[in-house]
Design an enzyme around this catalytic site. Structure first.
Site, PDB file in Angstrom:
ATOM      1  N   HIS A 122      -2.335   5.235  80.860  1.00 41.01           N
ATOM      2  CA  HIS A 122      -2.493   6.572  81.456  1.00 41.01           C
ATOM      3  C   HIS A 122      -3.459   7.354  80.567  1.00 41.01           C
ATOM      4  O   HIS A 122      -3.512   7.129  79.351  1.00 41.01           O
ATOM      5  CB  HIS A 122      -1.106   7.220  81.453  1.00 41.01           C
ATOM      6  N   ASP A 199       4.469   4.406  75.201  1.00 43.91           N
ATOM      7  CA  ASP A 199       4.488   5.461  76.209  1.00 43.91           C
ATOM      8  C   ASP A 199       5.599   5.090  77.194  1.00 43.91           C
ATOM      9  O   ASP A 199       5.451   4.172  77.994  1.00 43.91           O
ATOM     10  CB  ASP A 199       3.116   5.511  76.889  1.00 43.91           C
ATOM     11  N   GLN A 202       7.255   6.057  82.247  1.00 46.13           N
ATOM     12  CA  GLN A 202       7.725   5.381  83.463  1.00 46.13           C
ATOM     13  C   GLN A 202       8.932   4.478  83.200  1.00 46.13           C
ATOM     14  O   GLN A 202       9.533   3.953  84.141  1.00 46.13           O
ATOM     15  CB  GLN A 202       6.604   4.531  84.083  1.00 46.13           C
ATOM     16  N   LYS A 225      10.409  13.371  84.840  1.00 44.08           N
ATOM     17  CA  LYS A 225      10.377  12.116  85.601  1.00 44.08           C
ATOM     18  C   LYS A 225      11.743  11.449  85.638  1.00 44.08           C
ATOM     19  O   LYS A 225      11.908  10.392  86.229  1.00 44.08           O
ATOM     20  CB  LYS A 225       9.342  11.161  84.998  1.00 44.08           C
ATOM     21  N   CYS A 363      -4.376   9.130  87.102  1.00 44.45           N
ATOM     22  CA  CYS A 363      -4.638   9.354  85.660  1.00 44.45           C
ATOM     23  C   CYS A 363      -4.875   8.042  84.933  1.00 44.45           C
ATOM     24  O   CYS A 363      -4.488   7.884  83.772  1.00 44.45           O
ATOM     25  CB  CYS A 363      -3.506  10.116  84.985  1.00 44.45           C
TER      26      CYS A 363
HETATM   27  C1  LIG Z   1       3.363  10.704  83.771  1.00 50.05           C
HETATM   28  C2  LIG Z   1       2.885   9.802  82.705  1.00 50.05           C
HETATM   29  C3  LIG Z   1       2.402  10.299  81.496  1.00 50.05           C
HETATM   30  C4  LIG Z   1       2.253  11.770  81.231  1.00 50.05           C
HETATM   31  O1  LIG Z   1       3.464  12.441  81.295  1.00 50.05           O
HETATM   32  P1  LIG Z   1       3.479  14.046  81.270  1.00 50.05           P
HETATM   33  O2  LIG Z   1       4.865  14.367  81.668  1.00 50.05           O
HETATM   34  O3  LIG Z   1       2.447  14.498  82.254  1.00 50.05           O
HETATM   35  O4  LIG Z   1       3.145  14.459  79.879  1.00 50.05           O
HETATM   36  C5  LIG Z   1       2.018   9.406  80.532  1.00 50.05           C
HETATM   37  N1  LIG Z   1       2.093   8.091  80.739  1.00 50.05           N
HETATM   38  C6  LIG Z   1       2.549   7.566  81.877  1.00 50.05           C
HETATM   39  C7  LIG Z   1       2.623   6.074  82.037  1.00 50.05           C
HETATM   40  C8  LIG Z   1       2.949   8.406  82.906  1.00 50.05           C
HETATM   41  O5  LIG Z   1       3.365   7.881  84.063  1.00 50.05           O
END
Ligand SMILES: *Cc1c(COP(=O)(O)O)cnc(C)c1O
Length: 406
Positions: A122, A199, A202, A225, A363
């Site tokens: 992302h 990260d 998800q 999320k 993104c």
């Molecule tokens: C949504 C997402 C982000 C960013 O998250 P934010 O809540 O916008 O800071 C980063 N990495 C992944 C894989 C995402 O799906």
């Protein structure tokens, strides 16, 4: 014990909405999940009964608010199996967590140092590392993927040099759904003495995350999320790193003593929480964790996987269907295009039928370039979606595709 989906859906008044005269079918939970009543009520409760600034006051309400924030910190610690609440930093979200690490760890990097990322990252796990390149000649190395959307692990292993300083990788791809072998990725990095940031944006909504079993150095995720409020996230960091790192921002809450000659910083984790935190959001995030805990994250994941399997089978019946990301055991997202129809047109027509899907580059423009497309349509599932919605969705895609591919 199986999940009572009708009962779960009753927790989400938003799901009763209509869009263009059709019942809303919300298939964009990977962008943000909907928020159950229990969490919204926790927000109300905070505003109606406890609102006071945290960590400063001696008055009852300030102590209550502080308590609620610290209770959430303990819930998060337990949820991700961190060793200590000192390792749980509240942020605005995944993006801020990654920026914090890039900025603070980045200070210790030198010209010629290398950072390993993957092609499926992302933007929030790409751009913070690129910002370091304003001041230093830092090289980003990018792990490729195969046709299924799995990382090329031998390319990854071969990427380590004596200059490798850091690895930053997504746990689950927000486009392909691939669940990366992060345990193995971390093991390999550690064998070279290199720390790893995961990260988890998800992954945290769908997987049991155990930071100690993973042995990750950092893990970032977002409340919005995972059925929680927006504006709140978590950065987990091993104490050995956090204690050595310099603060990312300065201000109130993060200091020990301030004078114009010399300022000392607060203990962990407060050193990284400058300014008044989103204490309302943090308190309500605690309610979201309780909610997921009560339903059982494994059970939720199993249910979502059932929806994914059904949706994949139904979509594959449609002429000209191209699904991006076919890794075994993938997460509950499907990215696709049908025939010559653009993602944008497909999404627009689906919206007219009540289906909320995401379209565009998600993104992840470097990944789109790798796939050779401008964008895709993405559907993603959460615990409140139903098989009936999936079947109606597949019919709608067939109909929209027939219109756009005439
Ligand atoms: C949504 C997402 C982000 C960013 O998250 P934010 O809540 O916008 O800071 C980063 N990495 C992944 C894989 C995402 O799906």
């Amino acid at each position: 014990m199986s999940l009572d989906i009708d009962k779960i859906r009753a927790d989400y008044p938003i799901l009763k909405r209509e869009i263009s005269g059709h019942p809303l079918v919300y298939l964009d939970s990977a962008a943000t999940s909907q928020t159950p009543r229990q969490v919204v009520e926790a927000i109300n409760e905070m505003y109606y009964r406890h609102k006071a600034n945290v960590h400063r006051g001696v008055h009852t309400m300030s102590l209550e608010a502080t308590d609620m924030v610290e209770q959430t910190r303990e819930k998060v610690r337990e949820w991700i199996n961190a060793e200590s609440t000192e390792e749980v930093v509240f942020t605005r979200g995944t993006t801020e967590g990654i920026n914090l690490v890039a900025s603070s760890m980045g200070e210790t990097f030198a010209n010629g140092d290398e950072i390993i990322l993957t092609v499926m990252e992302h933007h929030s796990n790409i751009v913070p590392w690129q910002l370091l390149q304003r001041h230093k000649r830092i090289r980003l190395r990018v792990v490729p993927i195969d046709a299924n959307g799995d990382l090329n692990m031998s390319a990854y292993e071969d990427m380590f040099t004596e200059n490798t300083r850091f690895v930053a990788v997504t746990h689950v791809s927000n486009v392909l759904g691939t669940v990366n072998p992060v345990r193995r990725i971390i093991e390999i990095a550690h064998s070279h003495g290199v720390p790893v940031l995961v990260d988890g944006a998800q992954a945290a909504p769908h997987l049991r995350v155990d930071v100690r079993a993973l042995d990750c150095d950092f893990y970032a995720f977002s409340s919005h999320k995972m059925y929680g409020p927006s504006g709140v996230g978590v950065l987990y960091g091993k104490k050995q790193w956090l204690s050595r790192m310099t603060p990312y921002q300065g201000g109130g809450e993060m200091i020990g003593n301030v004078s114009f000659e010399k300022t000392t910083f607060a203990e962990l984790p407060f050193k990284f929480e400058a300014g008044t935190p989103d204490f309302v959001g943090v308190a309500a995030f605690g309610a979201a964790i309780d909610y997921m805990k009560a339903l059982g994250v494994e059970q939720m994941a199993e249910y979502e996987h059932g929806l994914l399997t059904l949706a994949t089978a139904e979509l594959e019946k449609i002429d000209g269907m191209r699904i991006f990301g076919t890794s075994a055991g993938k997460g509950a997202v499907i990215s696709f295009l049908v025939g010559q129809a653009s993602a944008y047109d497909t999404g627009l027509l689906l919206d007219k039928l009540g289906f909320a899907v995401r379209t565009g580059h998600h993104c992840a423009q470097p990944l789109m370039t790798h796939l050779g497309v401008q964008g895709t349509v993405r559907v993603s599932f959460a615990v409140y979606n139903t098989e009936e919605e999936v079947l109606r969705f597949a019919q709608a895609v067939a109909r929209v595709s027939a219109m756009l591919n005439r």
